[in-house]
Scaffold this active site. Structure first.
Site, mmCIF file in Angstrom:
data_model
loop_
_atom_site.group_PDB
_atom_site.id
_atom_site.type_symbol
_atom_site.label_atom_id
_atom_site.label_comp_id
_atom_site.label_asym_id
_atom_site.label_seq_id
_atom_site.Cartn_x
_atom_site.Cartn_y
_atom_site.Cartn_z
ATOM 1 N N CYS A 1 54.874 75.610 -125.824
ATOM 2 C CA CYS A 1 54.320 74.541 -124.989
ATOM 3 C C CYS A 1 54.678 74.885 -123.552
ATOM 4 O O CYS A 1 55.833 75.244 -123.271
ATOM 5 C CB CYS A 1 54.899 73.186 -125.382
ATOM 6 S SG CYS A 1 54.457 71.831 -124.259
ATOM 7 N N CYS B 1 47.610 75.225 -121.355
ATOM 8 C CA CYS B 1 48.157 74.252 -122.295
ATOM 9 C C CYS B 1 47.929 74.806 -123.697
ATOM 10 O O CYS B 1 46.769 75.050 -124.073
ATOM 11 C CB CYS B 1 47.456 72.907 -122.122
ATOM 12 S SG CYS B 1 47.908 71.643 -123.347
#
Length: 257
Positions: free
Chosen positions: A184, A74
């Site tokens: 992302c 992440c």
């Protein structure tokens, strides 16, 4: 040391499965546990202390399950919490992910580079340090996409809803953009929509391959590779715990980008 122990993957939701997929391709003999915190997604609009706490809780779960290494799959959690996690777990490798800005710069000779990421990733010092170190001579356009993670978490990445969102967000992008960096881990699942809007001549980069290869190198250097030769197992966990989110996770694992 039992090298058959699993490798833990953590993400704020289902996005890190894009990194898990690449790791499975490179290290098919390894066993994996993936934990997505979809209950608290998205992380990209939260404050640093909250991101650090949630990330730590997720990593705690993976370590308690006996993971020999952990991948923070992440970008937002890496930006906000990776140093804290590494200080907390000094006995195991902790691998983070960063936007693939360096490959984008090295693979394109000119033109602007568009970085799509969460608001938190784009404001953290780690990203600004990365820009300063690899992209001094290139113009970088930073574009946060609040709301896109939520669309993907609902499984709408293949639907017109995600395309309409991206068309509105990217419709006025500078025509001199030559590369797009997906900052992302959720965004690779809407890569085709991005190309549909910006054109196939634009190159798209994400950090999955670099992270997976770094994981492989670190495991080899520390003599932690699973000797195999059998194909490993993959266990999917999610804080939301609904059949729908687990089904979506398994679908993304098979679907790829």
């Amino acid at each position: 040391m039992d090298n058959t122990r699993p490798i833990g993957f953590f993400d704020s939701g289902v996005g890190g499965i894009s990194v898990l997929r690449r790791s499975v391709e490179i290290l098919p003999m390894e066993n994996y546990i993936y934990y997505g915190d979809s209950k608290n997604a998205p992380y990209g609009t939260k404050d640093v202390d909250t991101i650090r706490r949630l990330t730590s809780e997720g990593i705690d779960l993976l370590v308690d399950r006996g993971c020999k290494a952990v991948v923070v799959a992440c970008n937002t959690a890496t930006s906000a919490a990776i140093d804290y996690i590494r200080d907390k777990y000094v006995s195991i490798p902790v691998i983070g992910i960063e936007p693939a800005l360096k490959p984008a710069v090295e693979s394109t000779e000119d033109g602007k580079i568009l970085v799509l990421a969460t608001p938190r990733t784009l404001t953290e010092r780690k990203f600004h340090a990365l820009m300063e170190s690899v992209a001094r001579t290139r113009e970088i356009i930073k574009m946060p996409l609040p709301g896109l993670v939520e669309i993907i978490e609902k499984g709408d990445f293949d639907e017109e809803k995600s395309f309409e969102y991206l068309q509105e967000a990217l419709g006025d992008v500078d025509k001199n953009v030559r590369a797009v960096v997906l900052g992302c881990t959720h965004y690779p699942f809407v890569k085709q929509s991005i190309l549909r809007i910006l054109g196939d001549e634009v190159s798209v980069y994400d950090g999955s391959d670099g992270t997976a290869r770094r994981l492989a190198r670190i495991l080899a250097d520390r003599a932690l590779l699973n000797p195999g030769p059998e194909r490993g197992t993959i266990e999917i966990l999610n804080s939301l715990g609904t059949p729908e989110i687990l089904e979506l996770s398994r679908y993304l694992l098979q679907k790829g980008t």
